[in-house]
Scaffold this motif. Sequence first.
Motif: not given
Length: 286
Positions: A119-123, A135-143
Amino acid sequence: MRHHFKLPEGNVQISFSGGRTSAYMLHQILDANGDLPEGRCKVMFQNTGREMEETLDFVQECGQRWGVMITWTEYRAVAPFFEEVGYQGASRNGEPFDALIDKKQYLPNQQSRFCTQELKIRTAKRYLRSIGWERWTAAVGIRADEPHRLGKPAPKERWTNWHPLAEAGVSRHLVGAFWSRQPFDLRLPNIRGNCWLGNCDGCFLKSERSQSVLARDFPDRHSWWEEAEARIGRLETSKGRPKDNSQFSKRFSKRELREFMERQGDWALETDGVLCQKDDGECIAA
């Protein structure tokens, strides 16, 4: 702190879950970089259809107030397996999640979290591939105060994860202080830094207490989860198979949780040890 939020080279996906933490990350990236470079930077929100209306309102308001384009996508069960939507056209009754469950014919659970993957990552991946990204960089909101979510092996995928909040030492308290100063906010309760109604409303990774309060205070929203279990349970029975795949949790069904709350009432919520409250909202006990 601003240097931690400077965009890396190449294509960048900014993952916006619809919560306060990822919104704070987006704000800091915008503050550090100004207008995002067109073409190589995408802010993305993947709607499962089980988000509270307040979450959808918040995503829309962040985009409008901060002048940033947010791409809304949803899972679809047929090729190309995603659809770009928007605030008005976003699903609000679990339709993407229903489509995934009907295709799989079994339910996700703590050991098999295919809902997040599909539902999220592959979509998001399917959308980005459709616009030509290789190719890309994925900004992920982990504190920084979520070490259990850090230090995992890099995904063997087309992207590299980037954790600017963790790198900048951002904690839930800093995020909370930021939103206390803003002219708008996510209109969902924040209890000790935990927004228990955020993301999928009845997610099986949330604490038993959070799921129980949903059953008590939002019976219409809880009923979707209960019906999904009943639907897959009927399918398992019709095929002569055990109902191992017809519950989101191995410990209890959504119906059992609702019936327990109907019998016990608020006592169960007010008495320590009755309901699992591990990690203030991430009960993953087997």
